[in-house]
Design a protein around this motif. Structure first.
Motif, PDB file in Angstrom:
ATOM      1  N   HIS A 197       0.849  -1.186   0.000  1.00  0.00           N
ATOM      2  CA  HIS A 197       0.000   0.000   0.000  1.00  0.00           C
ATOM      3  C   HIS A 197       0.891   1.246   0.000  1.00  0.00           C
ATOM      4  O   HIS A 197       1.882   1.300   0.730  1.00  0.00           O
ATOM      5  CB  HIS A 197      -0.896   0.013   1.244  1.00  0.00           C
ATOM      6  CG  HIS A 197      -1.875   1.130   1.243  1.00  0.00           C
ATOM      7  ND1 HIS A 197      -3.142   0.981   0.759  1.00  0.00           N
ATOM      8  CD2 HIS A 197      -1.760   2.417   1.611  1.00  0.00           C
ATOM      9  CE1 HIS A 197      -3.773   2.149   0.852  1.00  0.00           C
ATOM     10  NE2 HIS A 197      -2.954   3.031   1.368  1.00  0.00           N
ATOM     11  N   TYR A 198       0.526   2.235  -0.790  1.00  0.00           N
ATOM     12  CA  TYR A 198       1.324   3.459  -0.887  1.00  0.00           C
ATOM     13  C   TYR A 198       0.507   4.679  -0.492  1.00  0.00           C
ATOM     14  O   TYR A 198      -0.659   4.799  -0.854  1.00  0.00           O
ATOM     15  CB  TYR A 198       1.860   3.647  -2.317  1.00  0.00           C
ATOM     16  CG  TYR A 198       2.832   2.566  -2.713  1.00  0.00           C
ATOM     17  CD1 TYR A 198       4.164   2.640  -2.334  1.00  0.00           C
ATOM     18  CD2 TYR A 198       2.412   1.459  -3.437  1.00  0.00           C
ATOM     19  CE1 TYR A 198       5.059   1.640  -2.669  1.00  0.00           C
ATOM     20  CE2 TYR A 198       3.301   0.449  -3.781  1.00  0.00           C
ATOM     21  CZ  TYR A 198       4.619   0.552  -3.396  1.00  0.00           C
ATOM     22  OH  TYR A 198       5.511  -0.449  -3.725  1.00  0.00           O
ATOM     23  N   TYR A 199       1.148   5.579   0.251  1.00  0.00           N
ATOM     24  CA  TYR A 199       0.564   6.870   0.622  1.00  0.00           C
ATOM     25  C   TYR A 199       1.243   7.929  -0.226  1.00  0.00           C
ATOM     26  O   TYR A 199       2.463   8.055  -0.203  1.00  0.00           O
ATOM     27  CB  TYR A 199       0.788   7.158   2.112  1.00  0.00           C
ATOM     28  CG  TYR A 199       0.064   6.176   2.999  1.00  0.00           C
ATOM     29  CD1 TYR A 199      -1.262   6.384   3.344  1.00  0.00           C
ATOM     30  CD2 TYR A 199       0.700   5.029   3.461  1.00  0.00           C
ATOM     31  CE1 TYR A 199      -1.949   5.473   4.137  1.00  0.00           C
ATOM     32  CE2 TYR A 199       0.024   4.110   4.252  1.00  0.00           C
ATOM     33  CZ  TYR A 199      -1.301   4.341   4.590  1.00  0.00           C
ATOM     34  OH  TYR A 199      -1.970   3.432   5.366  1.00  0.00           O
ATOM     35  N   MET A 200       0.453   8.679  -0.976  1.00  0.00           N
ATOM     36  CA  MET A 200       0.991   9.664  -1.906  1.00  0.00           C
ATOM     37  C   MET A 200       0.924  11.057  -1.286  1.00  0.00           C
ATOM     38  O   MET A 200      -0.086  11.436  -0.694  1.00  0.00           O
ATOM     39  CB  MET A 200       0.196   9.646  -3.210  1.00  0.00           C
ATOM     40  CG  MET A 200       0.039   8.249  -3.822  1.00  0.00           C
ATOM     41  SD  MET A 200       1.585   7.352  -4.045  1.00  0.00           S
ATOM     42  CE  MET A 200       2.298   8.312  -5.362  1.00  0.00           C
ATOM     43  N   VAL A 201       2.014  11.822  -1.445  1.00  0.00           N
ATOM     44  CA  VAL A 201       2.138  13.142  -0.838  1.00  0.00           C
ATOM     45  C   VAL A 201       2.677  14.134  -1.861  1.00  0.00           C
ATOM     46  O   VAL A 201       3.573  13.805  -2.644  1.00  0.00           O
ATOM     47  CB  VAL A 201       3.115  13.095   0.366  1.00  0.00           C
ATOM     48  CG1 VAL A 201       3.300  14.465   0.981  1.00  0.00           C
ATOM     49  CG2 VAL A 201       2.645  12.105   1.406  1.00  0.00           C
ATOM     50  N   CYS A 202       2.158  15.369  -1.831  1.00  0.00           N
ATOM     51  CA  CYS A 202       2.731  16.467  -2.621  1.00  0.00           C
ATOM     52  C   CYS A 202       2.653  17.735  -1.772  1.00  0.00           C
ATOM     53  O   CYS A 202       2.624  17.650  -0.550  1.00  0.00           O
ATOM     54  CB  CYS A 202       2.017  16.631  -3.971  1.00  0.00           C
ATOM     55  SG  CYS A 202       0.330  17.227  -3.838  1.00  0.00           S
ATOM     56  N   ARG A 203       2.611  18.879  -2.391  1.00  0.00           N
ATOM     57  CA  ARG A 203       2.586  20.133  -1.629  1.00  0.00           C
ATOM     58  C   ARG A 203       1.231  20.364  -0.968  1.00  0.00           C
ATOM     59  O   ARG A 203       1.147  20.684   0.210  1.00  0.00           O
ATOM     60  CB  ARG A 203       2.937  21.309  -2.543  1.00  0.00           C
ATOM     61  CG  ARG A 203       2.951  22.639  -1.808  1.00  0.00           C
ATOM     62  CD  ARG A 203       3.379  23.781  -2.730  1.00  0.00           C
ATOM     63  NE  ARG A 203       3.064  25.045  -2.100  1.00  0.00           N
ATOM     64  CZ  ARG A 203       1.904  25.686  -2.225  1.00  0.00           C
ATOM     65  NH1 ARG A 203       0.935  25.188  -2.963  1.00  0.00           N
ATOM     66  NH2 ARG A 203       1.696  26.830  -1.620  1.00  0.00           N
ATOM     67  N   SER A 204       0.137  20.199  -1.751  1.00  0.00           N
ATOM     68  CA  SER A 204      -1.179  20.500  -1.186  1.00  0.00           C
ATOM     69  C   SER A 204      -2.224  19.412  -1.409  1.00  0.00           C
ATOM     70  O   SER A 204      -3.348  19.546  -0.954  1.00  0.00           O
ATOM     71  CB  SER A 204      -1.696  21.821  -1.769  1.00  0.00           C
ATOM     72  OG  SER A 204      -1.852  21.701  -3.176  1.00  0.00           O
ATOM     73  N   GLY A 205      -1.880  18.351  -2.115  1.00  0.00           N
ATOM     74  CA  GLY A 205      -2.808  17.243  -2.319  1.00  0.00           C
ATOM     75  C   GLY A 205      -3.267  17.047  -3.747  1.00  0.00           C
ATOM     76  O   GLY A 205      -3.848  16.021  -4.081  1.00  0.00           O
ATOM     77  N   GLY A 206      -3.020  18.009  -4.631  1.00  0.00           N
ATOM     78  CA  GLY A 206      -3.459  17.914  -6.019  1.00  0.00           C
ATOM     79  C   GLY A 206      -2.650  16.943  -6.859  1.00  0.00           C
ATOM     80  O   GLY A 206      -3.189  16.032  -7.498  1.00  0.00           O
ATOM     81  N   ARG A 207      -1.335  17.123  -6.869  1.00  0.00           N
ATOM     82  CA  ARG A 207      -0.476  16.243  -7.660  1.00  0.00           C
ATOM     83  C   ARG A 207      -0.490  14.818  -7.126  1.00  0.00           C
ATOM     84  O   ARG A 207      -0.472  13.850  -7.892  1.00  0.00           O
ATOM     85  CB  ARG A 207       0.967  16.772  -7.698  1.00  0.00           C
ATOM     86  CG  ARG A 207       1.140  17.970  -8.621  1.00  0.00           C
ATOM     87  CD  ARG A 207       2.526  18.534  -8.536  1.00  0.00           C
ATOM     88  NE  ARG A 207       2.659  19.295  -7.285  1.00  0.00           N
ATOM     89  CZ  ARG A 207       3.776  19.857  -6.859  1.00  0.00           C
ATOM     90  NH1 ARG A 207       4.888  19.732  -7.554  1.00  0.00           N
ATOM     91  NH2 ARG A 207       3.808  20.538  -5.729  1.00  0.00           N
ATOM     92  N   SER A 208      -0.546  14.690  -5.811  1.00  0.00           N
ATOM     93  CA  SER A 208      -0.586  13.339  -5.243  1.00  0.00           C
ATOM     94  C   SER A 208      -1.908  12.662  -5.605  1.00  0.00           C
ATOM     95  O   SER A 208      -1.960  11.450  -5.798  1.00  0.00           O
ATOM     96  CB  SER A 208      -0.363  13.358  -3.731  1.00  0.00           C
ATOM     97  OG  SER A 208      -1.266  14.220  -3.083  1.00  0.00           O
ATOM     98  N   GLY A 209      -2.979  13.439  -5.747  1.00  0.00           N
ATOM     99  CA  GLY A 209      -4.259  12.891  -6.198  1.00  0.00           C
ATOM    100  C   GLY A 209      -4.146  12.363  -7.619  1.00  0.00           C
ATOM    101  O   GLY A 209      -4.657  11.283  -7.935  1.00  0.00           O
TER     102      GLY A 209
END
Length: 101
Positions: A58-70
């Motif tokens: 399972h992977y948790y995705m992170v970026c600056r504010s949630g858009g790119r990780s989405g």
């Protein structure tokens, strides 16, 4: 799309749970700081990284504010990966987690 808050993810890290965090920000953003133990794969490099990831994890995705990780979640999910987006990104992590120390 599955989502988790910065606080919830921080709790998992604090408890010592094995979490696979992928930071999809650009190099200069990650150089300014990232979640301890997070792996850096820029959003643009995600399609070339499928073979470096395990569909059984399972992977948790992170970026600056949630858009790119989405976007990264959508790409990975379409390829059969189990992913969760951290809402609010590093802005939320810095506000909600690092402040608590």
């Amino acid at each position: 799309m599955k989502e988790i808050t910065a606080k919830e993810l921080a709790e998992k890290v604090k408890k010592g749970e094995e979490v696979n965090i992928i930071d999809v920000r650009e190099d200069d953003e990650v150089a300014a700081g990232k979640i301890p133990g997070a792996r850096h794969i820029r959003l643009g490099d995600i399609p070339d990284s499928f073979d470096k990831l395990n569909k059984n994890e399972h992977y948790y995705m992170v970026c600056r504010s949630g858009g790119r990780s989405g976007k990264a979640c959508e790409i990975l999910k379409s390829e059969g990966f189990d992913v969760t987006n951290m809402t609010g990104g590093m802005l939320a992590w810095e506000d909600e987690v690092e402040v608590e120390g």
